[in-house]
Design an enzyme around this catalytic site. Structure first.
Site, PDB file in Angstrom:
ATOM      1  CB  CYS A   1       8.622  16.630 -19.459  1.00  0.00           C
ATOM      2  SG  CYS A   1       8.497  18.423 -19.302  1.00  0.00           S
TER       3      CYS A   1
ATOM      4  NE  ARG B   1      11.909  20.150 -20.440  1.00  0.00           N
ATOM      5  CZ  ARG B   1      11.304  20.218 -21.619  1.00  0.00           C
ATOM      6  NH1 ARG B   1      11.504  19.250 -22.497  1.00  0.00           N
ATOM      7  NH2 ARG B   1      10.514  21.212 -21.941  1.00  0.00           N
TER       8      ARG B   1
END
Length: 279
Positions: free
Chosen positions: A178, A224
């Site tokens: 991420c 995200r």
């Protein structure tokens, strides 16, 4: 080029690099961070295949002075990478070798034809671990800070300690996948492929779009992380770590591509009237 020579070259390349690709598939391409590798390889092969008629129409003009030293460098890189388990060198050597072979058998005009597919292959080369470690830490921290700040100002009970986010009774660790480095790498590859397919020829326009993909990827990673935090907050930790976690990766690229297309539209207005596409 004689079919026998081509066959021997292909056989040699297969013997050298199939073990390398098996290792990539087992150790690298199976991870979230480097899962784009097989796609990059497939696209590169297709782009080279699409140039086959242009290559066949060329009159061979070998460049031994440049091709031979490059071939020696490629072989040295391969030997060092293979023997010392330096995957970056081992895989990168293939690109250098293909450049050298193009020069040795067809010349610089052939290299001009296939330069983009060979350059595109760079995006499948696994990044050195030291570089990933050096860049990932500040990226993770920045993504975590911005995501937490935005969610907090939207009224959610979000706290942050380094790269650990707390929302309600849940804790989420912002992992390397991420962080944004590999997604930046992948989105940059997609952006360059998009520009190549659109046949944009304005160098300044292409450079601006390529540079802007970096902040676009950063924004997409923030989206995200925010999605994962919100899913965990509303549906629990299992939902955030299950299917939705993988789906959030798809959302990242959807957001990134939409932002890239929006930026491209703006650039088309800015550069309106200039030579943007090849005739």
């Amino acid at each position: 080029m004689d079919a026998v020579v081509v066959g021997l070259l292909l056989l040699g390349l297969v013997a050298m690099y199939v073990p390398s690709y098996i290792m990539l598939a087992e150790r690298v391409w199976s991870t979230d961070e480097q899962g784009h590798g097989p796609i990059i390889l497939a696209v590169s092969i297709y782009l080279i295949y699409a140039k086959r008629h242009e290559l066949a129409a060329l009159e061979p003009a070998p460049d031994y002075w440049l091709g031979a030293p490059l071939l020696a460098v490629a072989l040295l890189m391969y030997v060092l990478g293979r023997s010392q388990f330096i995957m970056f060198l081992e895989i990168f050597s293939q690109i250098v070798m293909l450049v050298a072979l193009a020069l040795l058998f067809m010349g610089r005009r052939a290299l001009r034809i296939v330069w983009f597919p060979l350059f595109f292959m760079l995006f499948m080369v696994p990044l050195p671990g030291t570089l990933v470690a050096a860049v990932t830490a500040p990226l993770k921290s920045a993504v975590s800070a911005v995501a937490a700040s935005l969610l907090y100002h939207l009224g959610y009970p979000v706290g942050r300690a380094g790269v650990v986010l707390t929302v309600g009774q849940y804790e989420l660790l912002v992992a390397d996948a991420c962080a944004g480095l590999n997604s930046m790498f992948t989105l940059e590859a997609l952006g360059l492929l998009y520009m190549n397919l659109m046949r944009y020829t304005n160098v300044l326009r292409n450079v601006v779009l390529a540079v802007l993909i970096i902040p676009i990827a950063f924004v997409a990673n923030i989206a995200r992380v925010m999605i994962l935090v919100l899913v965990t907050y509303y549906f629990g930790d299992e939902a955030g770590q299950g299917f939705i976690h993988g789906f959030a990766g798809m959302v990242l690229f959807m957001v990134g591509l939409m932002l890239m297309l929006a930026v491209d539209r703006v650039l088309s207005v800015i550069f309106k009237g200039r030579n943007q596409r090849a005739a």
